[in-house]
Design a protein around this motif. Structure first.
Motif, PDB file in Angstrom:
ATOM      1  N   PHE A 169       0.816  -1.305   0.099  1.00 32.31           N
ATOM      2  CA  PHE A 169      -0.031  -0.051  -0.058  1.00 32.31           C
ATOM      3  C   PHE A 169       1.060   1.286  -0.157  1.00 32.31           C
ATOM      4  O   PHE A 169       2.083   1.383   0.723  1.00 32.31           O
ATOM      5  N   VAL A 170       0.588   2.274  -0.862  1.00 35.35           N
ATOM      6  CA  VAL A 170       0.997   3.558  -0.715  1.00 35.35           C
ATOM      7  C   VAL A 170       0.032   4.598  -0.464  1.00 35.35           C
ATOM      8  O   VAL A 170      -1.172   4.645  -1.153  1.00 35.35           O
ATOM      9  N   LEU A 171      -0.081   5.203   0.529  1.00 30.64           N
ATOM     10  CA  LEU A 171      -1.375   6.249   1.009  1.00 30.64           C
ATOM     11  C   LEU A 171      -0.926   7.506   1.156  1.00 30.64           C
ATOM     12  O   LEU A 171       0.328   7.855   1.599  1.00 30.64           O
ATOM     13  N   GLU A 172      -1.503   8.466   0.523  1.00 32.88           N
ATOM     14  CA  GLU A 172      -1.215   9.896   0.738  1.00 32.88           C
ATOM     15  C   GLU A 172      -1.307  10.307   2.327  1.00 32.88           C
ATOM     16  O   GLU A 172      -2.069   9.964   2.996  1.00 32.88           O
ATOM     17  N   GLU A 173      -0.423  11.108   2.838  1.00 30.65           N
ATOM     18  CA  GLU A 173      -0.429  12.045   3.848  1.00 30.65           C
ATOM     19  C   GLU A 173      -1.724  12.542   4.534  1.00 30.65           C
ATOM     20  O   GLU A 173      -2.300  12.375   5.442  1.00 30.65           O
ATOM     21  N   ALA A 174      -2.505  13.524   3.464  1.00 25.49           N
ATOM     22  CA  ALA A 174      -3.309  14.210   3.692  1.00 25.49           C
ATOM     23  C   ALA A 174      -4.737  13.397   4.291  1.00 25.49           C
ATOM     24  O   ALA A 174      -5.381  13.741   5.392  1.00 25.49           O
ATOM     25  N   PRO A 175      -5.129  12.522   3.668  1.00 25.38           N
ATOM     26  CA  PRO A 175      -6.230  11.676   4.255  1.00 25.38           C
ATOM     27  C   PRO A 175      -6.093  11.069   5.648  1.00 25.38           C
ATOM     28  O   PRO A 175      -6.929  10.747   6.415  1.00 25.38           O
ATOM     29  N   LEU A 176      -4.738  10.757   5.901  1.00 25.34           N
ATOM     30  CA  LEU A 176      -4.611  10.172   7.166  1.00 25.34           C
ATOM     31  C   LEU A 176      -4.700  11.236   8.441  1.00 25.34           C
ATOM     32  O   LEU A 176      -4.674  10.946   9.358  1.00 25.34           O
ATOM     33  N   ARG A 177      -4.554  12.545   7.887  1.00 27.77           N
ATOM     34  CA  ARG A 177      -4.714  13.558   8.929  1.00 27.77           C
ATOM     35  C   ARG A 177      -6.221  13.886   9.037  1.00 27.77           C
ATOM     36  O   ARG A 177      -6.479  14.797   9.854  1.00 27.77           O
ATOM     37  N   ARG A 178      -7.090  13.598   8.432  1.00 25.87           N
ATOM     38  CA  ARG A 178      -8.409  13.902   8.183  1.00 25.87           C
ATOM     39  C   ARG A 178      -9.152  13.068   9.208  1.00 25.87           C
ATOM     40  O   ARG A 178      -9.361  11.979   8.994  1.00 25.87           O
TER      41      ARG A 178
END
Length: 282
Positions: free
Chosen positions: A170-179
């Motif tokens: 998996f590669v996830l963007e940082e922004a959704p993890l901060r939401r």
């Protein structure tokens, strides 16, 4: 016994040929058994807790029966478990065709590579996080639709329990993890879930920091699935009109893009530390 009324989310998709065939067959068998028992639809409906109209819809292949309906029908008609056993077939077509097909492919793959840019990927979502995302949709889904879609999403997560286990990246963007989707507690549980899944020995989880150069994933998510026979399928929002492809040249393009994304993201150990840091901020 309360009589169950009609509700959305249990209709049969007319474009789903297999689903239509299964539900029509089950409905026909129910009707034949009811008529053989000398029960009118209204009386049978009272016995099983459904309205007469819903009995006709189930028997006519227009509505997917709940497991509880089949169990009650089995008892009322004295079928000795034969009607209840139909749930094994019904549950295979319970969810939308597109979801079933994706889960089927994921269930066969020996290697899965995923880049997700706008949200936490469905394979990683907690039930509460998934529900909060679906409840935010516009126009809104009904409560039953939300429950149905969450169940379908969670069913796909059985891929983590396969034996032998597939290799999953998996590669996830940082922004959704901060939401903080669903509030602080749901957000914390989601971050903890990422750490839990990321610790599995067949799973690699990376975070793409926001403070980085442009990369090949800016056009949308990417998914690559590889199978035991050496074949593969992939898709990307930003390539080939978003459709799945098994064409070798197109797959090489997706693999190149995905490989570049993985190389640019934080390594798994640094990604784990980053998620732990986010948890500490909640």
């Amino acid at each position: 016994m309360p009589v169950e009324t009609d509700e959305s989310g249990w209709e049969v998709d007319p474009d789903d040929e297999w689903g239509v065939a299964v539900i029509t067959t089950v409905g026909r068998q129910l009707r034949l058994r009811r008529e053989a028992a000398g029960l009118r639809a209204g009386d049978f409906g009272v016995a099983v807790g459904y309205g007469e109209d819903l009995v006709y819809k189930v028997e006519g292949g227009k509505r997917i029966p709940r497991q509880e309906y089949l169990d009650r029908a089995d008892e009322v008609l004295g079928a000795g478990g034969l009607i209840s056993a139909a749930w094994e077939d019904v549950k295979k077509v319970r969810y939308p065709k597109k979801v079933r097909e994706l889960g089927k492919l994921e269930g066969k793959a020996v290697e899965i590579g995923i880049y997700e840019c706008n949200s936490v990927h469905g394979l990683l979502q907690t039930p509460e996080h998934a529900g909060a995302l679906m409840e935010a949709a516009q126009p809104p889904y009904s409560a039953d639709d939300v429950q149905r879609m969450v169940a379908a999403r969670l069913a796909r997560q059985s891929v983590f329990e396969r034996d032998p286990a597939p290799s999953i990246h998996f590669v996830l963007e940082e922004a959704p993890l901060r939401r903080p989707v669903g509030g602080t507690m749901v957000w914390r549980q989601q971050l903890e879930r990422l750490l839990e899944v990321g610790s599995l020995n067949h799973v690699s989880l990376q975070v793409m920091p926001t403070n980085t150069d442009a990369h090949p994933g800016v056009d949308g998510k990417i998914e690559l699935l590889k199978f035991p026979d050496g074949t593969a399928v992939g898709r990307s929002d930003g390539a080939f009109n978003g459709r799945p492809t098994a064409e070798p040249r197109e797959l090489r393009i997706l693999e190149l893009r995905y490989g570049t994304i993985r190389a640019q993201a934080l390594p798994p150990r640094e990604s784990r530390a980053f998620i732990e840091e986010l948890l500490g901020e909640t």
